[in-house]
Design a protein around this motif. Structure first.
Motif, PDB file in Angstrom:
ATOM      1  N   TYR A 106       0.833  -1.207   0.000  1.00 13.83           N
ATOM      2  CA  TYR A 106       0.000   0.000   0.000  1.00 13.83           C
ATOM      3  C   TYR A 106       0.866   1.255   0.000  1.00 13.83           C
ATOM      4  CZ  TYR A 106      -3.621   3.317   1.481  1.00 13.83           C
ATOM      5  OH  TYR A 106      -4.479   4.381   1.561  1.00 13.83           O
ATOM      6  N   PHE A 107       1.846   1.312   0.912  1.00 14.27           N
ATOM      7  CA  PHE A 107       2.677   2.519   0.988  1.00 14.27           C
ATOM      8  C   PHE A 107       3.675   2.602  -0.170  1.00 14.27           C
ATOM      9  CE2 PHE A 107       1.070   2.844   5.362  1.00 14.27           C
ATOM     10  CZ  PHE A 107       0.743   4.188   5.366  1.00 14.27           C
ATOM     11  N   ILE A 108       4.133   1.453  -0.670  1.00 16.73           N
ATOM     12  CA  ILE A 108       5.038   1.493  -1.825  1.00 16.73           C
ATOM     13  C   ILE A 108       4.290   2.045  -3.046  1.00 16.73           C
ATOM     14  CG2 ILE A 108       6.316   0.059  -3.465  1.00 16.73           C
ATOM     15  CD1 ILE A 108       7.179  -1.677  -1.111  1.00 16.73           C
ATOM     16  N   MET A 109       3.067   1.571  -3.248  1.00 20.39           N
ATOM     17  CA  MET A 109       2.271   2.063  -4.376  1.00 20.39           C
ATOM     18  C   MET A 109       1.895   3.539  -4.197  1.00 20.39           C
ATOM     19  SD  MET A 109       2.095   0.025  -6.708  1.00 20.39           S
ATOM     20  CE  MET A 109       2.402  -1.667  -7.103  1.00 20.39           C
ATOM     21  N   LEU A 110       1.699   3.939  -2.937  1.00 23.18           N
ATOM     22  CA  LEU A 110       1.414   5.343  -2.667  1.00 23.18           C
ATOM     23  C   LEU A 110       2.588   6.194  -3.145  1.00 23.18           C
ATOM     24  CD1 LEU A 110      -0.417   7.466  -1.308  1.00 23.18           C
ATOM     25  CD2 LEU A 110       0.815   7.077   0.801  1.00 23.18           C
ATOM     26  N   ALA A 111       3.806   5.698  -2.895  1.00 18.72           N
ATOM     27  CA  ALA A 111       5.005   6.448  -3.278  1.00 18.72           C
ATOM     28  C   ALA A 111       5.231   6.426  -4.783  1.00 18.72           C
ATOM     29  CB  ALA A 111       6.223   5.881  -2.564  1.00 18.72           C
ATOM     30  N   ILE A 112       4.873   5.319  -5.447  1.00 24.72           N
ATOM     31  CA  ILE A 112       5.171   5.217  -6.881  1.00 24.72           C
ATOM     32  C   ILE A 112       4.112   5.895  -7.740  1.00 24.72           C
ATOM     33  CG2 ILE A 112       5.387   3.626  -8.823  1.00 24.72           C
ATOM     34  CD1 ILE A 112       6.690   1.655  -7.001  1.00 24.72           C
ATOM     35  N   CYS A 113       2.819   5.568  -7.480  1.00 17.72           N
ATOM     36  CA  CYS A 113       1.847   6.183  -8.397  1.00 17.72           C
ATOM     37  C   CYS A 113       0.792   7.026  -7.696  1.00 17.72           C
ATOM     38  CB  CYS A 113       1.219   5.153  -9.329  1.00 17.72           C
ATOM     39  SG  CYS A 113       0.311   3.866  -8.518  1.00 17.72           S
ATOM     40  N   GLY A 114       0.877   7.173  -6.366  1.00 14.28           N
ATOM     41  CA  GLY A 114      -0.079   8.051  -5.706  1.00 14.28           C
ATOM     42  C   GLY A 114       0.428   9.468  -5.647  1.00 14.28           C
ATOM     43  N   LEU A 138       3.848 -12.283  -2.173  1.00 14.26           N
ATOM     44  CA  LEU A 138       4.472 -12.868  -3.361  1.00 14.26           C
ATOM     45  C   LEU A 138       3.495 -12.922  -4.528  1.00 14.26           C
ATOM     46  CD1 LEU A 138       6.457 -15.710  -1.590  1.00 14.26           C
ATOM     47  CD2 LEU A 138       7.325 -13.546  -2.477  1.00 14.26           C
ATOM     48  N   SER A 139       2.201 -12.740  -4.269  1.00 14.85           N
ATOM     49  CA  SER A 139       1.248 -12.811  -5.391  1.00 14.85           C
ATOM     50  C   SER A 139       1.033 -11.418  -5.980  1.00 14.85           C
ATOM     51  CB  SER A 139      -0.083 -13.389  -4.921  1.00 14.85           C
ATOM     52  OG  SER A 139      -0.828 -12.399  -4.257  1.00 14.85           O
ATOM     53  N   SER A 140       0.887 -11.394  -7.294  1.00 12.69           N
ATOM     54  CA  SER A 140       0.747 -10.097  -7.976  1.00 12.69           C
ATOM     55  C   SER A 140      -0.571  -9.427  -7.603  1.00 12.69           C
ATOM     56  CB  SER A 140       0.809 -10.296  -9.487  1.00 12.69           C
ATOM     57  OG  SER A 140      -0.277 -11.116  -9.883  1.00 12.69           O
ATOM     58  N   LYS A 141      -1.573 -10.244  -7.284  1.00 12.47           N
ATOM     59  CA  LYS A 141      -2.906  -9.701  -7.013  1.00 12.47           C
ATOM     60  C   LYS A 141      -2.866  -8.650  -5.908  1.00 12.47           C
ATOM     61  CE  LYS A 141      -7.444 -11.161  -5.297  1.00 12.47           C
ATOM     62  NZ  LYS A 141      -7.376 -10.712  -3.896  1.00 12.47           N
ATOM     63  N   VAL A 142      -2.076  -8.928  -4.853  1.00  8.29           N
ATOM     64  CA  VAL A 142      -2.029  -8.018  -3.710  1.00  8.29           C
ATOM     65  C   VAL A 142      -1.471  -6.654  -4.110  1.00  8.29           C
ATOM     66  CG1 VAL A 142      -0.955  -7.655  -1.471  1.00  8.29           C
ATOM     67  CG2 VAL A 142      -1.906  -9.872  -2.048  1.00  8.29           C
ATOM     68  N   TRP A 143      -0.436  -6.682  -4.939  1.00 11.25           N
ATOM     69  CA  TRP A 143       0.181  -5.420  -5.385  1.00 11.25           C
ATOM     70  C   TRP A 143      -0.788  -4.636  -6.256  1.00 11.25           C
ATOM     71  CZ3 TRP A 143       4.862  -3.744  -3.594  1.00 11.25           C
ATOM     72  CH2 TRP A 143       5.558  -4.670  -2.791  1.00 11.25           C
ATOM     73  N   ILE A 144      -1.481  -5.369  -7.126  1.00 12.79           N
ATOM     74  CA  ILE A 144      -2.465  -4.706  -7.987  1.00 12.79           C
ATOM     75  C   ILE A 144      -3.580  -4.094  -7.138  1.00 12.79           C
ATOM     76  CG2 ILE A 144      -4.175  -5.116  -9.799  1.00 12.79           C
ATOM     77  CD1 ILE A 144      -1.490  -5.413 -10.966  1.00 12.79           C
TER      78      ILE A 144
END
Length: 623
Positions: free
Chosen positions: A70-78, A274-280
């Motif tokens: 959640y926080f990594i995605m916030l930093a990359i595309c949020g 490890l699953s892509s679904k969670v990152w998506i």
């Protein structure tokens, strides 16, 4: 003797015809208070999704471990896209349509945005109408979804109190029973048994229709004077939910069994990472939660003064939004834990997302508390204030976008124009108040802002960095804020954000599942209609390109080049902010040393003027 003709551009504004003064469009207006902008952004980003999407997403995707992606995605595309949108709006002081003076070839992106926002505004207000319905229903001494035995209940209805009382004597088969709150929602509020599916909406439910009318009336009264009025209302609607959230949180944590739910919500399962679904899922949550790409941020920023520190505001809003989501998770799951203990079932059987959580599970939990109508009223009042300020933003976006396109005609008549739009969207939303309206709402929710929104955001990102140019964009921000965005922002804008969103888009298309509501599967024509809704906003982009290219002259390639360059009047809207490259582009400022003129006209050197001198030097070096 022939009179020498002065070229258009060299004529100073004063020496042209006198009636030009009356031709000037009315002033756009600005925020009136210091906090108006910040609170509007917080109110816009913190919406219903924080309460009913995030906690459930976290618990299905690895509990506490979900916070990592959640926080990594916030930093990359949020954060980067949030900042990009605010910068575009504040720099140009234009709405989401007119801002495409930056590259007229891509005006279709703006039209796509408006389409998406209009569709979302239609169904978002219906959710607010449901909340109002429950709000009024809570004003009793006895909540109507507390017991079975009303005219809308069926034989399957089972009250949990009956189970608790009769536990010792005979075992009850709980598996195929329905809670009274579930039947209240589907059989009384929605009256969904009156419709056989999406193709058969049935009759209009008048009480829902009146709630929808009330919702639109509230929204209209709050955006009546544009940001002058909505900027004041958010002082209440953006802060009050926090007060209620804290109350619900304290009430929730003190219930017995609360820790059960919280443990469920937060126990980290790191194997999920490890699953892509969670990152998506994390990226999707960030994407929709921050409201990037809806044009709301751009619209709000366009009412700022030129040198407002949006860099700081970006971090306040994005991090505040994340913390709110996490807090809301505690408030929701502590109550779910209590409920699971009361009913004697595991937490995962009571946990739900979306409207099911807000209108079935949570109200049912409320009936188990002492003073239940009070807590119920508080909960729905919180949902109302959470939803309203997001709805203001959607409406403000539509109104601003269109009035900035036709400032001469519409700006003086902004109030009546807003009324026309509200009435139009209300009429379109009437189908959602029918007995089968829930099916339509699910369809709108699944498709209106799905892949269309992603396409819009990806193209915006690419146009600003590739077509307009990263160097130019950073120089504009430098002009505005006095510093250039660092390598982190540049890397995200150039590569990371568009790549992440491309991955999201591809994932969405591959993992496409037809919509469903409960056990009802949507027919093929409804699917097609939904996909068309999404495609419509995407198709605006090539259509806009076609129109832009047809308006230019020359060979096809020349036309493309011409249309992708910023318009002549692109840049800061006020003349005193037009420094560097932008000085010469307003009529009447065609001098060889634009900056000196600028300084003579507007007095000494401020720190921003200093920046302007540096920028001028840079441009000279580049040339």
């Amino acid at each position: 003797l022939a009179q020498p003709v002065t070229p258009e551009l060299l004529v100073s504004p004063s020496s042209q015809d006198g009636d030009l003064g009356s031709e000037c469009p009315e002033d756009r207006g600005n925020w009136t208070g210091r906090l108006d902008f910040l609170l509007s952004c917080i109110g816009y980003c913190v919406g219903l999704g924080n309460v009913w999407r995030f906690p459930y997403r976290a618990y299905t995707n690895g509990g506490g471990a979900f916070l990592v992606p959640y926080f990594i995605m916030l930093a990359i595309c949020g954060i980067p896209i949030f900042f990009m949108e605010l910068s575009l709006g504040q720099f140009s002081s234009l709405g989401p349509l007119a801002v495409w003076k930056i590259s007229p070839l891509f005006k279709g992106i703006g039209i796509g945005t408006i389409l998406i926002v209009s569709l979302v505004a239609i169904y978002y207000n219906m959710i607010i109408a449901y909340v109002l319905f429950y709000l009024f229903a809570s004003l009793t001494s006895d909540l109507p979804w507390q017991h079975c035995g009303n005219w809308w209940n069926t034989d399957l209805c089972l009250d949990h109190r009956v189970i608790k009382a009769g536990n010792a004597t005979f075992p009850v088969n709980v598996s195929n029973t329905v809670s009274p709150s579930e039947e209240y929602w589907s059989r009384y509020v929605l009256h969904i048994q009156g419709s056989s599916g999406i193709g058969d909406p049935g009759r209009i439910r008048w009480n829902l229709c009146l709630c929808l009318l009330l919702a639109w009336t509230i929204v209209y009264l709050c955006i009546l004077k544009g940001v002058k009025s909505s900027g004041k209302v958010v002082y209440f609607t953006a802060t009050f939910p926090y007060l209620i959230l804290v109350m619900l949180l304290i009430r929730g944590v003190t219930l017995e069994g609360a820790w059960k739910g919280i443990r469920f919500y937060l126990t980290p399962q790191f194997d999920h990472l490890l699953s892509s679904k969670v990152w998506i899922e994390a990226a999707l949550q960030i994407f929709y939660s921050l409201g990037v790409g809806f044009g709301g941020l751009l619209t709000f920023a366009s009412y700022n003064t030129f040198h407002q520190n949006i860099y700081r505001d970006t971090f306040i809003v994005t991090l505040g939004n994340a913390i709110t989501s996490i807090l809301a998770g505690f408030a929701i799951f502590s109550v779910l834990g209590y409920m699971s203990q009361e009913l004697g079932v595991p937490v995962n059987q009571v946990a739900k997302a979306g409207p099911g959580l807000a209108f079935v599970v949570y109200p049912q939990a409320m009936t188990m508390l002492p003073l239940s109508p009070f807590w119920s009223f508080l909960f729905f009042f919180m949902l109302l204030t959470l939803g309203l300020d997001s709805q203001f933003a959607f409406m403000e976006t539509i109104v601003t976008a269109v009035t900035d396109e036709f400032p001469y005609y519409l700006r003086p008549k902004k109030a009546s124009f807003s009324a026309v739009i509200c009435i139009g969207l209300f009429l379109m939303g009437l189908i959602l108040t029918t007995e089968g309206g829930m099916y339509w709402l699910v369809l709108l929710d699944d498709y209106s802002a799905g892949f269309g929104l992603m396409v819009v955001v990806i193209t915006t990102c690419l146009v600003v960095t590739r077509v307009y140019g990263m160097k130019r964009f950073c120089r504009d921000i430098h002009m505005m804020l006095g510093f250039k965005p660092g390598p982190y922002f540049r890397a995200c804008w150039m590569v990371l954000s568009p790549a992440t969103m491309m991955a999201l888009l591809v994932y969405n298309i591959i993992k496409y599942q037809p919509s469903e509501y409960g056990s009802y599967r949507f027919p093929a024509w409804a699917e097609a209609l939904g996909i068309l809704m999404g495609l419509c906003s995407c198709l605006m982009i090539p259509m806009g390109m076609l129109v832009a290219v047809l308006q230019e002259e020359g060979t096809l390639w020349e036309r493309f080049q011409q249309a992708s360059r910023p318009a002549m009047d692109w840049g800061p809207s006020l003349e005193e902010n037009r420094t560097g490259t932008y000085v010469a582009s307003l009529a009447g400022s065609q001098s060889p040393k634009p900056l000196m003129v600028h300084m003579r006209k507007y007095g000494g050197i401020t720190s921003y003027e200093n920046t302007a001198i540096e920028v001028d030097r840079e441009i000279e070096e580049e040339e």
